[in-house]
Design a protein around this motif. Structure first.
Motif, PDB file in Angstrom:
ATOM      1  N   ARG A 104      99.087 -11.751 120.489  1.00 21.53           N
ATOM      2  CA  ARG A 104     100.186 -11.487 121.429  1.00 21.53           C
ATOM      3  C   ARG A 104     101.545 -11.629 120.755  1.00 21.53           C
ATOM      4  NH1 ARG A 104     100.451 -13.831 127.062  1.00 21.53           N
ATOM      5  NH2 ARG A 104     102.064 -12.258 127.098  1.00 21.53           N
ATOM      6  N   LEU A 105     101.639 -12.510 119.776  1.00 24.14           N
ATOM      7  CA  LEU A 105     102.917 -12.723 119.095  1.00 24.14           C
ATOM      8  C   LEU A 105     103.392 -11.472 118.357  1.00 24.14           C
ATOM      9  CD1 LEU A 105     102.580 -16.318 117.618  1.00 24.14           C
ATOM     10  CD2 LEU A 105     104.354 -15.527 119.183  1.00 24.14           C
ATOM     11  N   ILE A 106     102.474 -10.656 117.910  1.00 21.90           N
ATOM     12  CA  ILE A 106     102.831  -9.482 117.115  1.00 21.90           C
ATOM     13  C   ILE A 106     103.792  -8.569 117.868  1.00 21.90           C
ATOM     14  CG2 ILE A 106     101.908  -7.370 116.067  1.00 21.90           C
ATOM     15  CD1 ILE A 106      99.397  -9.085 115.367  1.00 21.90           C
ATOM     16  N   ASN A 107     103.587  -8.409 119.178  1.00 20.43           N
ATOM     17  CA  ASN A 107     104.432  -7.524 119.976  1.00 20.43           C
ATOM     18  C   ASN A 107     105.491  -8.251 120.800  1.00 20.43           C
ATOM     19  OD1 ASN A 107     103.079  -5.133 119.163  1.00 20.43           O
ATOM     20  ND2 ASN A 107     101.412  -5.640 120.557  1.00 20.43           N
ATOM     21  N   ALA A 108     105.584  -9.560 120.642  1.00 18.52           N
ATOM     22  CA  ALA A 108     106.530 -10.347 121.453  1.00 18.52           C
ATOM     23  C   ALA A 108     107.963 -10.184 120.949  1.00 18.52           C
ATOM     24  CB  ALA A 108     106.135 -11.811 121.440  1.00 18.52           C
ATOM     25  N   ILE A 109     108.900 -10.248 121.888  1.00 22.89           N
ATOM     26  CA  ILE A 109     110.323 -10.257 121.535  1.00 22.89           C
ATOM     27  C   ILE A 109     110.637 -11.599 120.874  1.00 22.89           C
ATOM     28  CG2 ILE A 109     112.657 -10.243 122.501  1.00 22.89           C
ATOM     29  CD1 ILE A 109     111.530  -8.413 124.732  1.00 22.89           C
ATOM     30  N   SER A 110     111.418 -11.578 119.804  1.00 21.33           N
ATOM     31  CA  SER A 110     111.749 -12.792 119.039  1.00 21.33           C
ATOM     32  C   SER A 110     110.481 -13.557 118.651  1.00 21.33           C
ATOM     33  CB  SER A 110     112.698 -13.690 119.836  1.00 21.33           C
ATOM     34  OG  SER A 110     113.889 -13.018 120.129  1.00 21.33           O
ATOM     35  N   ARG A 111     109.494 -12.811 118.191  1.00 19.69           N
ATOM     36  CA  ARG A 111     108.172 -13.376 117.933  1.00 19.69           C
ATOM     37  C   ARG A 111     108.153 -14.518 116.931  1.00 19.69           C
ATOM     38  NH1 ARG A 111     106.691  -7.783 115.355  1.00 19.69           N
ATOM     39  NH2 ARG A 111     107.612  -8.054 113.310  1.00 19.69           N
ATOM     40  N   GLU A 112     109.126 -14.552 116.014  1.00 17.80           N
ATOM     41  CA  GLU A 112     109.126 -15.603 114.999  1.00 17.80           C
ATOM     42  C   GLU A 112     109.772 -16.893 115.497  1.00 17.80           C
ATOM     43  OE1 GLU A 112     112.857 -13.653 115.110  1.00 17.80           O
ATOM     44  OE2 GLU A 112     110.921 -12.742 114.783  1.00 17.80           O
ATOM     45  N   SER A 113     110.342 -16.889 116.701  1.00 18.93           N
ATOM     46  CA  SER A 113     111.039 -18.086 117.179  1.00 18.93           C
ATOM     47  C   SER A 113     110.441 -18.685 118.449  1.00 18.93           C
ATOM     48  CB  SER A 113     112.518 -17.775 117.401  1.00 18.93           C
ATOM     49  OG  SER A 113     112.656 -16.775 118.384  1.00 18.93           O
ATOM     50  N   VAL A 114     109.240 -18.281 118.827  1.00 20.45           N
ATOM     51  CA  VAL A 114     108.610 -18.814 120.042  1.00 20.45           C
ATOM     52  C   VAL A 114     108.334 -20.307 119.887  1.00 20.45           C
ATOM     53  CG1 VAL A 114     106.596 -18.657 121.571  1.00 20.45           C
ATOM     54  CG2 VAL A 114     107.645 -16.570 120.652  1.00 20.45           C
ATOM     55  N   LEU A 115     107.778 -20.725 118.753  1.00 19.30           N
ATOM     56  CA  LEU A 115     107.505 -22.142 118.532  1.00 19.30           C
ATOM     57  C   LEU A 115     108.809 -22.947 118.466  1.00 19.30           C
ATOM     58  CD1 LEU A 115     105.503 -24.420 118.095  1.00 19.30           C
ATOM     59  CD2 LEU A 115     105.491 -23.866 115.655  1.00 19.30           C
ATOM     60  N   LYS A 116     109.835 -22.382 117.883  1.00 21.69           N
ATOM     61  CA  LYS A 116     111.134 -23.059 117.819  1.00 21.69           C
ATOM     62  C   LYS A 116     111.670 -23.316 119.225  1.00 21.69           C
ATOM     63  CE  LYS A 116     115.582 -22.905 115.519  1.00 21.69           C
ATOM     64  NZ  LYS A 116     116.326 -22.310 114.427  1.00 21.69           N
ATOM     65  N   THR A 117     111.516 -22.345 120.123  1.00 22.71           N
ATOM     66  CA  THR A 117     111.926 -22.525 121.516  1.00 22.71           C
ATOM     67  C   THR A 117     111.168 -23.691 122.141  1.00 22.71           C
ATOM     68  OG1 THR A 117     112.428 -20.171 121.728  1.00 22.71           O
ATOM     69  CG2 THR A 117     112.064 -21.392 123.775  1.00 22.71           C
TER      70      THR A 117
END
Length: 167
Positions: A104-117
């Motif tokens: 799911r992360l591949i197509n997510a907006i701002s996919r590289e910063s989800v864990l940071k959030t």
């Protein structure tokens, strides 16, 4: 502003001591009076199991639950997923659901910063956050590196382990 340090423990090679380092470093910091959050960012859930949760697939709320809510732009309560351990560390556990989240992360907006959030929601309550990564350079590891202030790369004095460090 928080003085929390976020440290990712990663190596593309498995079996080099990422989880062992995360547990021991976390407990040692807790014994020094630090507030420590351990995040299991591996679908194999070895960190979760190392802290005594032998059936991680039975846990109702995990890292994948939180990250899925962030991706879906739903209200997030990271604290509902955090488990408190007798050794004085807190744990954001993992289970097999995390492997599906990577897709799911591949197509997510701002996919590289989800864990940071996710981490930003709780870091004001901790001195140190340790992220135990999976043995891969996939989207979850990219998320951990994007969220981290620093990186520890455990390795062994073997050719393949050193090759993982190089990559």
């Amino acid at each position: 502003m928080s003085n929390c340090k976020v440290i990712a423990l990663t190596n593309q090679k498995g079996g080099v001591g990422k989880t062992t380092t995360a547990v021991n470093l976390g407990v040692a910091l807790a014994q020094q009076g630090k507030k420590v959050l351990l995040i299991d960012a591996d679908a194999q859930a070895n960190l979760t199991m190392s802290l005594g949760y032998s059936r991680p697939d039975d846990l109702p709320d995990t890292l994948s639950t939180i990250m899925r809510d962030i991706i879906d732009d739903k209200p997030v309560d990271v604290f509902k997923s955090i488990l408190h351990h007798d050794e004085g560390v807190d744990l954001l556990p993992s289970n097999i659901e995390l492997s599906g989240l990577e897709v799911r992360l591949i197509n997510a907006i701002s996919r590289e910063s989800v864990l940071k959030t996710c981490i930003n929601e709780v870091k004001k309550n901790y001195d140190t956050v340790l992220v135990d990564c999976m043995p891969s350079l996939g989207m979850l590891t990219i998320n951990a590196l994007a969220a981290a202030d620093s990186v520890v790369i455990p390795t062994q004095p073997h050719y393949l382990s050193a090759k993982g460090l190089e990559l």
